[in-house]
Design a protein around this motif. Sequence first.
Motif, PDB file in Angstrom:
ATOM      1  N   GLU A  60       0.828  -1.195   0.000  1.00 24.03           N
ATOM      2  CA  GLU A  60       0.000   0.000   0.000  1.00 24.03           C
ATOM      3  C   GLU A  60       0.866   1.250   0.000  1.00 24.03           C
ATOM      4  N   ARG A  61       0.323   2.347  -0.493  1.00 25.32           N
ATOM      5  CA  ARG A  61       1.037   3.619  -0.494  1.00 25.32           C
ATOM      6  C   ARG A  61       1.201   4.135   0.934  1.00 25.32           C
ATOM      7  N   SER A  62       2.236   4.918   1.123  1.00 24.67           N
ATOM      8  CA  SER A  62       2.467   5.502   2.444  1.00 24.67           C
ATOM      9  C   SER A  62       1.599   6.745   2.616  1.00 24.67           C
ATOM     10  N   PRO A  63       0.969   6.916   3.773  1.00 22.63           N
ATOM     11  CA  PRO A  63       0.143   8.102   3.992  1.00 22.63           C
ATOM     12  C   PRO A  63       0.939   9.409   3.994  1.00 22.63           C
ATOM     13  N   VAL A  64       2.260   9.334   4.233  1.00 24.67           N
ATOM     14  CA  VAL A  64       3.046  10.572   4.231  1.00 24.67           C
ATOM     15  C   VAL A  64       3.538  10.931   2.829  1.00 24.67           C
ATOM     16  N   MET A  65       3.442   9.988   1.888  1.00 24.08           N
ATOM     17  CA  MET A  65       3.758  10.263   0.486  1.00 24.08           C
ATOM     18  C   MET A  65       2.721   9.564  -0.390  1.00 24.08           C
ATOM     19  N   PRO A  66       1.482  10.020  -0.328  1.00 25.84           N
ATOM     20  CA  PRO A  66       0.389   9.328  -1.020  1.00 25.84           C
ATOM     21  C   PRO A  66       0.484   9.358  -2.543  1.00 25.84           C
ATOM     22  N   ASP A  67       1.292  10.269  -3.091  1.00 29.48           N
ATOM     23  CA  ASP A  67       1.418  10.349  -4.549  1.00 29.48           C
ATOM     24  C   ASP A  67       2.462   9.396  -5.118  1.00 29.48           C
ATOM     25  N   LEU A  68       3.209   8.735  -4.240  1.00 27.66           N
ATOM     26  CA  LEU A  68       4.233   7.798  -4.700  1.00 27.66           C
ATOM     27  C   LEU A  68       3.619   6.401  -4.801  1.00 27.66           C
ATOM     28  N   PRO A  69       3.458   5.866  -6.000  1.00 29.90           N
ATOM     29  CA  PRO A  69       2.821   4.555  -6.159  1.00 29.90           C
ATOM     30  C   PRO A  69       3.733   3.419  -5.704  1.00 29.90           C
ATOM     31  N   THR A  70       3.131   2.267  -5.470  1.00 30.57           N
ATOM     32  CA  THR A  70       3.903   1.086  -5.095  1.00 30.57           C
ATOM     33  C   THR A  70       4.413   0.381  -6.350  1.00 30.57           C
ATOM     34  N   GLY A 112       3.133  -3.102 -11.615  1.00 34.73           N
ATOM     35  CA  GLY A 112       3.319  -4.366 -12.307  1.00 34.73           C
ATOM     36  C   GLY A 112       4.250  -5.387 -11.691  1.00 34.73           C
ATOM     37  N   THR A 113       4.932  -5.049 -10.577  1.00 37.24           N
ATOM     38  CA  THR A 113       5.861  -6.010  -9.969  1.00 37.24           C
ATOM     39  C   THR A 113       5.642  -6.065  -8.463  1.00 37.24           C
ATOM     40  N   ASP A 114       5.400  -7.250  -7.945  1.00 33.76           N
ATOM     41  CA  ASP A 114       5.165  -7.412  -6.509  1.00 33.76           C
ATOM     42  C   ASP A 114       6.496  -7.595  -5.798  1.00 33.76           C
ATOM     43  N   VAL A 115       7.034  -6.504  -5.286  1.00 31.52           N
ATOM     44  CA  VAL A 115       8.280  -6.524  -4.517  1.00 31.52           C
ATOM     45  C   VAL A 115       7.976  -5.992  -3.125  1.00 31.52           C
ATOM     46  N   GLN A 116       8.250  -6.800  -2.111  1.00 32.27           N
ATOM     47  CA  GLN A 116       7.971  -6.402  -0.735  1.00 32.27           C
ATOM     48  C   GLN A 116       9.288  -6.263   0.032  1.00 32.27           C
ATOM     49  N   ALA A 117       9.529  -5.073   0.549  1.00 35.38           N
ATOM     50  CA  ALA A 117      10.726  -4.839   1.353  1.00 35.38           C
ATOM     51  C   ALA A 117      10.405  -3.768   2.385  1.00 35.38           C
ATOM     52  N   TYR A 118      10.936  -3.943   3.563  1.00 34.76           N
ATOM     53  CA  TYR A 118      10.634  -3.024   4.659  1.00 34.76           C
ATOM     54  C   TYR A 118      11.703  -3.182   5.732  1.00 34.76           C
ATOM     55  N   SER A 119      11.634  -2.333   6.738  1.00 37.95           N
ATOM     56  CA  SER A 119      12.480  -2.510   7.905  1.00 37.95           C
ATOM     57  C   SER A 119      11.646  -2.282   9.152  1.00 37.95           C
ATOM     58  N   TRP A 120      12.205  -2.608  10.284  1.00 36.31           N
ATOM     59  CA  TRP A 120      11.561  -2.330  11.557  1.00 36.31           C
ATOM     60  C   TRP A 120      12.621  -1.919  12.570  1.00 36.31           C
ATOM     61  N   THR A 121      12.163  -1.331  13.639  1.00 34.13           N
ATOM     62  CA  THR A 121      13.060  -0.831  14.680  1.00 34.13           C
ATOM     63  C   THR A 121      12.648  -1.444  16.010  1.00 34.13           C
ATOM     64  N   ALA A 122      13.628  -2.001  16.727  1.00 33.55           N
ATOM     65  CA  ALA A 122      13.348  -2.624  18.018  1.00 33.55           C
ATOM     66  C   ALA A 122      14.521  -2.372  18.957  1.00 33.55           C
ATOM     67  N   LEU A 123      14.283  -2.584  20.238  1.00 29.42           N
ATOM     68  CA  LEU A 123      15.331  -2.398  21.242  1.00 29.42           C
ATOM     69  C   LEU A 123      15.709  -3.745  21.850  1.00 29.42           C
ATOM     70  N   PHE A 124      17.020  -3.955  21.985  1.00 27.98           N
ATOM     71  CA  PHE A 124      17.536  -5.208  22.527  1.00 27.98           C
ATOM     72  C   PHE A 124      18.567  -4.930  23.623  1.00 27.98           C
ATOM     73  N   LEU A 125      18.701  -5.887  24.524  1.00 24.51           N
ATOM     74  CA  LEU A 125      19.730  -5.898  25.555  1.00 24.51           C
ATOM     75  C   LEU A 125      20.564  -7.164  25.369  1.00 24.51           C
ATOM     76  N   PRO A 126      21.720  -7.265  26.015  1.00 18.99           N
ATOM     77  CA  PRO A 126      22.472  -8.524  25.952  1.00 18.99           C
ATOM     78  C   PRO A 126      21.684  -9.650  26.640  1.00 18.99           C
ATOM     79  N   LYS A 127      21.899 -10.871  26.203  1.00 14.10           N
ATOM     80  CA  LYS A 127      21.243 -12.014  26.847  1.00 14.10           C
ATOM     81  C   LYS A 127      21.645 -12.064  28.324  1.00 14.10           C
TER      82      LYS A 127
END
Length: 329
Positions: free
Chosen positions: A231-241, A246-261
């Motif tokens: 889906e298009r991003s709400p902060v850049m709605p004019d930028l198509p996916t 014509g090509t289904d490419v899925q890529a993303y990132s996420w942000t998380a917090l970790f500590l040592p085991k």
Amino acid sequence: MKLPLRTVLRLVAGAVALLAVSWSASAQVYPTRPMTMVIPFAAGGAQDVLGRLMAQRMSEILGQQIVIENVGGAGGVNGSKRVADAQPNGYTMGIGSVGTHAHNQTLYKKPQYDASADFAPVALIAETPTTLIMRKELPPNNFREFVVYARANQAKMQFGTGGAGSASHIGCVVLNHAIGINVTHVPYRGSTLAIQDLIGGRLDYQCEQLISAKPQILGGNVKGLANLTKERSPVMPDLPTALEQGTDVQAYSWTALFLPKNTPAEIVLMLNKAVVQAMHTPAVRARILELGSSVVSNERTSPGYLAGFVKSEIEKWAGPIKASGVSMD
């Protein structure tokens, strides 16, 4: 003089109880000094922006300064290894992403750490779409034109990333495999450095997180060709996916917090509460959304959820990475 076994057992039990009380008391006053948040990428990139935003608010909540330490290189591996090897006392934490805690577990033949075993998960914070950007001097003006151009000129093209195994790297690996091109990869110690060379005309395209891509697109420094999401991003709605084009490419990132085991559960939960409280701060939440990321829902913020999420992400990305044939020593 040899003490009776019963007396010895009582003394041992008393010592254990004393240590437990001592630890409980220290956990209640934690933190008593400044903490370090390791961001495994260069300053200015997407994870750095989100990490600094969270660190500032968490410092206010916890009553102690959180010092940012940027440890770039190897697609985030160097910084994440720094966290994995730190003392499990709650004073060294690290920002993790899909690149540092999922992609590199398959990409590298011998990963330097086990993302699902060498860390104490704290909280999943946000998710960010990946955007295909291109230097503005090239002819294509949309994704379909880019595919045609790249197939015809792939031998002389280069794409830049924030390092081998980073989200920007695997995003382009998946893209290149989907459209059938083989283009030279140029890794940097952070995506910000790659973007500078993209703007300077030394690279041809980049698969960058929207947080970093958005200002460059709006500023006219690069061409934005597609969001690599459904889906298009709400902060850049004019930028198509890419899917729309014509090509289904899925890529993303996420942000998380970790500590040592082996970080005590009390500290993990205390930091988790601070993260969630920071995420719910209206100014922080608004800024995350403004940057182009989405704050995860409440039911996805627990340490247990993040532990399972990391395992599922490693499994999810193993297939596409293996199918691309790309691997690192």
